[in-house]
Design a protein around this motif. Structure first.
Motif, PDB file in Angstrom:
ATOM      1  N   MET A 221       0.816  -1.216   0.000  1.00 23.37           N
ATOM      2  CA  MET A 221       0.000   0.000   0.000  1.00 23.37           C
ATOM      3  C   MET A 221       0.852   1.269   0.000  1.00 23.37           C
ATOM      4  O   MET A 221       0.386   2.316  -0.428  1.00 23.37           O
ATOM      5  CB  MET A 221      -0.937   0.018   1.213  1.00 23.37           C
ATOM      6  CG  MET A 221      -1.938  -1.117   1.231  1.00 23.37           C
ATOM      7  SD  MET A 221      -3.135  -1.038  -0.096  1.00 23.37           S
ATOM      8  CE  MET A 221      -4.322   0.053   0.639  1.00 23.37           C
ATOM      9  N   ARG A 222       2.091   1.174   0.512  1.00 24.78           N
ATOM     10  CA  ARG A 222       2.937   2.368   0.608  1.00 24.78           C
ATOM     11  C   ARG A 222       4.372   2.084   0.147  1.00 24.78           C
ATOM     12  O   ARG A 222       5.318   2.398   0.848  1.00 24.78           O
ATOM     13  CB  ARG A 222       2.945   2.888   2.043  1.00 24.78           C
ATOM     14  CG  ARG A 222       1.564   3.262   2.533  1.00 24.78           C
ATOM     15  CD  ARG A 222       1.562   3.934   3.864  1.00 24.78           C
ATOM     16  NE  ARG A 222       2.216   3.163   4.896  1.00 24.78           N
ATOM     17  CZ  ARG A 222       2.480   3.639   6.103  1.00 24.78           C
ATOM     18  NH1 ARG A 222       2.150   4.855   6.425  1.00 24.78           N
ATOM     19  NH2 ARG A 222       3.083   2.887   6.986  1.00 24.78           N
ATOM     20  N   PRO A 223       4.565   1.504  -1.021  1.00 20.84           N
ATOM     21  CA  PRO A 223       5.933   1.198  -1.454  1.00 20.84           C
ATOM     22  C   PRO A 223       6.758   2.475  -1.632  1.00 20.84           C
ATOM     23  O   PRO A 223       6.314   3.429  -2.257  1.00 20.84           O
ATOM     24  CB  PRO A 223       5.732   0.475  -2.793  1.00 20.84           C
ATOM     25  CG  PRO A 223       4.420   0.971  -3.294  1.00 20.84           C
ATOM     26  CD  PRO A 223       3.589   1.200  -2.061  1.00 20.84           C
ATOM     27  N   GLY A 224       7.943   2.473  -1.031  1.00 22.48           N
ATOM     28  CA  GLY A 224       8.865   3.596  -1.169  1.00 22.48           C
ATOM     29  C   GLY A 224       8.562   4.782  -0.291  1.00 22.48           C
ATOM     30  O   GLY A 224       9.387   5.682  -0.140  1.00 22.48           O
ATOM     31  N   ILE A 225       7.397   4.825   0.320  1.00 21.90           N
ATOM     32  CA  ILE A 225       6.982   5.992   1.099  1.00 21.90           C
ATOM     33  C   ILE A 225       7.626   5.960   2.484  1.00 21.90           C
ATOM     34  O   ILE A 225       7.425   5.030   3.256  1.00 21.90           O
ATOM     35  CB  ILE A 225       5.446   6.060   1.222  1.00 21.90           C
ATOM     36  CG1 ILE A 225       4.776   6.084  -0.149  1.00 21.90           C
ATOM     37  CG2 ILE A 225       5.024   7.248   2.087  1.00 21.90           C
ATOM     38  CD1 ILE A 225       5.131   7.277  -1.027  1.00 21.90           C
ATOM     39  N   VAL A 226       8.404   7.009   2.794  1.00 18.92           N
ATOM     40  CA  VAL A 226       9.084   7.120   4.086  1.00 18.92           C
ATOM     41  C   VAL A 226       8.292   8.040   5.011  1.00 18.92           C
ATOM     42  O   VAL A 226       8.212   7.817   6.204  1.00 18.92           O
ATOM     43  CB  VAL A 226      10.511   7.691   3.916  1.00 18.92           C
ATOM     44  CG1 VAL A 226      11.237   7.780   5.234  1.00 18.92           C
ATOM     45  CG2 VAL A 226      11.298   6.857   2.935  1.00 18.92           C
ATOM     46  N   HIS A 227       7.743   9.089   4.456  1.00 14.16           N
ATOM     47  CA  HIS A 227       6.931  10.034   5.221  1.00 14.16           C
ATOM     48  C   HIS A 227       5.839  10.544   4.294  1.00 14.16           C
ATOM     49  O   HIS A 227       5.851  10.266   3.101  1.00 14.16           O
ATOM     50  CB  HIS A 227       7.792  11.191   5.758  1.00 14.16           C
ATOM     51  CG  HIS A 227       8.430  12.017   4.685  1.00 14.16           C
ATOM     52  ND1 HIS A 227       7.935  13.244   4.305  1.00 14.16           N
ATOM     53  CD2 HIS A 227       9.505  11.787   3.882  1.00 14.16           C
ATOM     54  CE1 HIS A 227       8.690  13.742   3.334  1.00 14.16           C
ATOM     55  NE2 HIS A 227       9.640  12.875   3.058  1.00 14.16           N
ATOM     56  N   ARG A 228       4.880  11.265   4.814  1.00 17.96           N
ATOM     57  CA  ARG A 228       3.802  11.743   3.970  1.00 17.96           C
ATOM     58  C   ARG A 228       3.423  13.157   4.375  1.00 17.96           C
ATOM     59  O   ARG A 228       3.835  13.625   5.435  1.00 17.96           O
ATOM     60  CB  ARG A 228       2.593  10.818   4.045  1.00 17.96           C
ATOM     61  CG  ARG A 228       1.984  10.741   5.424  1.00 17.96           C
ATOM     62  CD  ARG A 228       0.762   9.849   5.440  1.00 17.96           C
ATOM     63  NE  ARG A 228       0.147   9.885   6.740  1.00 17.96           N
ATOM     64  CZ  ARG A 228      -0.677  10.839   7.167  1.00 17.96           C
ATOM     65  NH1 ARG A 228      -0.993  11.845   6.396  1.00 17.96           N
ATOM     66  NH2 ARG A 228      -1.189  10.807   8.361  1.00 17.96           N
ATOM     67  N   ILE A 229       2.667  13.798   3.522  1.00 11.69           N
ATOM     68  CA  ILE A 229       2.046  15.073   3.858  1.00 11.69           C
ATOM     69  C   ILE A 229       0.568  14.963   3.482  1.00 11.69           C
ATOM     70  O   ILE A 229       0.179  14.113   2.688  1.00 11.69           O
ATOM     71  CB  ILE A 229       2.733  16.271   3.151  1.00 11.69           C
ATOM     72  CG1 ILE A 229       2.794  16.087   1.631  1.00 11.69           C
ATOM     73  CG2 ILE A 229       4.104  16.532   3.731  1.00 11.69           C
ATOM     74  CD1 ILE A 229       3.439  17.240   0.880  1.00 11.69           C
ATOM     75  N   ASP A 230      -0.233  15.799   4.083  1.00 14.40           N
ATOM     76  CA  ASP A 230      -1.678  15.719   3.885  1.00 14.40           C
ATOM     77  C   ASP A 230      -2.082  15.968   2.441  1.00 14.40           C
ATOM     78  O   ASP A 230      -1.372  16.622   1.677  1.00 14.40           O
ATOM     79  CB  ASP A 230      -2.389  16.732   4.790  1.00 14.40           C
ATOM     80  CG  ASP A 230      -2.290  16.370   6.263  1.00 14.40           C
ATOM     81  OD1 ASP A 230      -2.034  15.192   6.560  1.00 14.40           O
ATOM     82  OD2 ASP A 230      -2.472  17.270   7.103  1.00 14.40           O
ATOM     83  N   LYS A 231      -3.262  15.481   2.107  1.00 18.46           N
ATOM     84  CA  LYS A 231      -3.814  15.610   0.755  1.00 18.46           C
ATOM     85  C   LYS A 231      -3.817  17.058   0.289  1.00 18.46           C
ATOM     86  O   LYS A 231      -3.445  17.358  -0.843  1.00 18.46           O
ATOM     87  CB  LYS A 231      -5.238  15.046   0.732  1.00 18.46           C
ATOM     88  CG  LYS A 231      -5.971  15.259  -0.572  1.00 18.46           C
ATOM     89  CD  LYS A 231      -7.406  14.774  -0.486  1.00 18.46           C
ATOM     90  CE  LYS A 231      -8.154  15.119  -1.747  1.00 18.46           C
ATOM     91  NZ  LYS A 231      -9.574  14.785  -1.657  1.00 18.46           N
ATOM     92  N   ASP A 232      -4.233  17.967   1.130  1.00 21.38           N
ATOM     93  CA  ASP A 232      -4.370  19.368   0.720  1.00 21.38           C
ATOM     94  C   ASP A 232      -3.094  20.174   0.902  1.00 21.38           C
ATOM     95  O   ASP A 232      -3.125  21.410   0.854  1.00 21.38           O
ATOM     96  CB  ASP A 232      -5.535  20.015   1.463  1.00 21.38           C
ATOM     97  CG  ASP A 232      -6.868  19.437   1.017  1.00 21.38           C
ATOM     98  OD1 ASP A 232      -6.993  19.113  -0.188  1.00 21.38           O
ATOM     99  OD2 ASP A 232      -7.770  19.290   1.851  1.00 21.38           O
ATOM    100  N   THR A 233      -1.969  19.504   1.109  1.00 25.05           N
ATOM    101  CA  THR A 233      -0.677  20.162   1.258  1.00 25.05           C
ATOM    102  C   THR A 233       0.207  19.779   0.077  1.00 25.05           C
ATOM    103  O   THR A 233       0.263  18.628  -0.314  1.00 25.05           O
ATOM    104  CB  THR A 233      -0.002  19.714   2.572  1.00 25.05           C
ATOM    105  OG1 THR A 233      -0.878  20.015   3.659  1.00 25.05           O
ATOM    106  CG2 THR A 233       1.326  20.404   2.783  1.00 25.05           C
ATOM    107  N   SER A 234       0.880  20.768  -0.487  1.00 27.79           N
ATOM    108  CA  SER A 234       1.859  20.477  -1.528  1.00 27.79           C
ATOM    109  C   SER A 234       3.237  20.509  -0.880  1.00 27.79           C
ATOM    110  O   SER A 234       3.431  21.135   0.158  1.00 27.79           O
ATOM    111  CB  SER A 234       1.778  21.523  -2.655  1.00 27.79           C
ATOM    112  OG  SER A 234       2.119  22.802  -2.154  1.00 27.79           O
TER     113      SER A 234
END
Length: 182
Positions: A128-141
């Motif tokens: 579900m999250r390959p390669g993803i180390v951290h994230r930011i919210d949908k409405d944030t660029s």
């Protein structure tokens, strides 16, 4: 149900239970709260609230429901790649894009785009999250680090958790705030 078990040492101690679960079991804070509310989390054999302050030596048991089987499909979504080498990719995520698939968001995510454009991604966070180390919210660029292999993922995660690298946030405000903060 998969039963997971941790004895709290330094990592997770003196944190709220919901935050400690994120650190100890690599789940989101929302997911941690859901599991606590579903009474799938026991601390020293007893159910407790998300606000419980975890102590060194606490025994945490987590009953993780089986993951629903979802096939994440690569999608030809343009990516704004700022940097790339053999280990990592830095991508500028646009506002409005979800980082990884979740209930209600199985397509159009950054992960769908990454799977189309990048041959190999770290598998540490699963399908579900390959390669993803951290994230930011949908409405944030903003910029996200994506790892192409497990070694890079482990090293970047460690640097983030030990605050050896930093994230900086800037906000652009179009209208004045109606409330003062003191």
């Amino acid at each position: 149900m998969e039963k997971q078990y941790q004895v709290v040492e330094e990592k997770g101690a003196n944190q709220r239970l919901d935050k400690a679960l994120c650190l100890l079991f690599d789940i989101s804070r929302n997911r941690a709260k859901e599991l606590i509310d579903e009474e799938a989390v026991l601390v020293n054999g007893i159910g407790t609230k998300p606000s419980y302050k975890v102590q060194t030596g606490d025994e945490i048991e987590l009953l993780m429901p089986p993951l629903e089987k979802v096939e994440i499909k690569p999608e030809n979504i343009p990516l704004d790649i700022v940097y790339e080498d053999e280990d990592v990719l830095v991508v500028n995520k646009p506002r409005g894009m979800v980082v990884h698939p979740s209930p209600g968001h199985y397509s159009g995510t950054l992960v769908n785009a990454l799977m189309y454009h990048i041959k190999d991604l770290s598998g540490i966070n699963g399908v579900m999250r390959p390669g993803i180390v951290h994230r930011i919210d949908k409405d944030t660029s903003g910029l996200l680090i994506v790892c192409k292999n497990d070694n890079a993922h482990t090293q970047i995660s460690k640097q983030l958790s030990e605050k050896e690298c930093k994230r900086e946030y800037k906000a652009i405000v179009h209208h004045p705030f109606s409330h003062t903060f003191g």
